[in-house]
Design a protein around this motif. Structure first.
Motif, PDB file in Angstrom:
ATOM      1  N   TYR A  33       0.822  -1.202   0.000  1.00  0.00           N
ATOM      2  CA  TYR A  33       0.000   0.000   0.000  1.00  0.00           C
ATOM      3  C   TYR A  33       0.859   1.256   0.000  1.00  0.00           C
ATOM      4  O   TYR A  33       2.027   1.246   0.404  1.00  0.00           O
ATOM      5  N   VAL A  34       0.250   2.349  -0.458  1.00  0.00           N
ATOM      6  CA  VAL A  34       0.773   3.706  -0.314  1.00  0.00           C
ATOM      7  C   VAL A  34      -0.405   4.484   0.226  1.00  0.00           C
ATOM      8  O   VAL A  34      -1.399   4.678  -0.473  1.00  0.00           O
ATOM      9  N   SER A  35      -0.347   4.897   1.505  1.00  0.00           N
ATOM     10  CA  SER A  35      -1.503   5.572   2.094  1.00  0.00           C
ATOM     11  C   SER A  35      -1.088   6.593   3.139  1.00  0.00           C
ATOM     12  O   SER A  35       0.007   6.535   3.687  1.00  0.00           O
ATOM     13  N   ASN A  36      -2.015   7.518   3.371  1.00  0.00           N
ATOM     14  CA  ASN A  36      -1.798   8.592   4.350  1.00  0.00           C
ATOM     15  C   ASN A  36      -0.504   9.348   4.071  1.00  0.00           C
ATOM     16  O   ASN A  36       0.371   9.464   4.914  1.00  0.00           O
ATOM     17  N   ILE A  37      -0.415   9.878   2.859  1.00  0.00           N
ATOM     18  CA  ILE A  37       0.738  10.665   2.424  1.00  0.00           C
ATOM     19  C   ILE A  37       0.269  12.111   2.300  1.00  0.00           C
ATOM     20  O   ILE A  37      -0.733  12.388   1.638  1.00  0.00           O
TER      21      ILE A  37
END
Length: 166
Positions: A33-37
Motif C-alpha cells: 500500500y501507499v496511504s496517508n501521504i
C-alpha cells in the motif's frame, strides 16, 4: 515499497529546473500500500510535471515478483502547492487494476507554461478539491468550498471512468 508506505509528511520543499516535482510510482507486482501521504507547502519552479502518481511503472528488482500483487493507493493530500513555469501541473495515472482513491487538493495555484497542457491529467482517480485550485482539476474530483461544504459532486459514475481532459 513492497512492504508498504504510510503516514508520510513532505513539507516546505522548493523544486526547480526539474523533470518531475513530487512523485509516487508503483506497479502490479509491488503489492502492499501507499496511504496517508501528505504534501504541504510545495513550491514548483520550471518543472515539467509537478505532481505525479503512476501505477504502471513496471520496474522490478528481479523476475521473482508476483504480478497479481497489486498495491492499494489512497489518502493522499496536496495542500498549499504553488509555482510558476510548470508544463503539466498534475498527472495521476491510476488503472482499473490499481485505482487511486481519496486524493485531496487544497490551496493550489500553479502558473503554466503551455496552454494546451493547462489542466490536470487523470485516469482512474477519485477524490476532492477543497477551495481554490488552479489550473482546473480533474472532472472526477468532487468540489468543496473552504468550509468543506460540497459544491459540486463529480458527474462521473465511478473511478473507472477515465478523464483524459488534456
Amino acid at each position: 515499497m513492497s512492504g508498504g508506505v504510510s503516514n508520510i509528511l513532505v513539507e516546505n520543499v522548493h523544486i526547480w529546473d526539474s523533470r518531475r516535482g513530487v512523485r509516487i510510482k508503483t506497479a502490479p507486482g509491488r503489492g502492499a500500500y501507499v496511504s496517508n501521504i501528505m504534501y504541504r507547502n510545495i513550491t514548483l519552479h520550471k518543472v515539467r510535471v509537478g505532481i505525479v502518481i503512476k501505477t504502471d511503472y513496471n520496474e522490478h528488482p528481479d523476475e521473482g515478483f508476483d504480478p497479481k500483487a497489486v498495491p492499494i493507493i489512497g489518502n493522499i493530500s496536496y495542500t498549499s502547492i504553488h509555482g510558476q513555469g510548470v508544463r503539466v501541473p498534475v498527472r495521476i495515472q491510476g488503472s482499473a487494476e490499481i485505482p487511486v482513491t481519496n486524493v485531496t487538493f487544497h490551496d493550489m495555484s500553479v502558473g503554466i507554461v503551455d496552454k494546451k497542457f493547462h489542466v490536470f491529467q487523470c485516469a482512474f482517480v477519485q477524490g476532492q478539491v477543497i477551495g481554490s485550485v488552479f489550473p482546473m482539476p480533474c472532472k472526477n474530483l468532487d468540489l468543496y468550498n473552504e468550509q468543506r461544504e460540497l459544491v459540486k459532486q463529480s458527474t462521473l459514475q465511478n473511478i473507472s471512468d477515465i478523464d483524459y481532459s488534456f
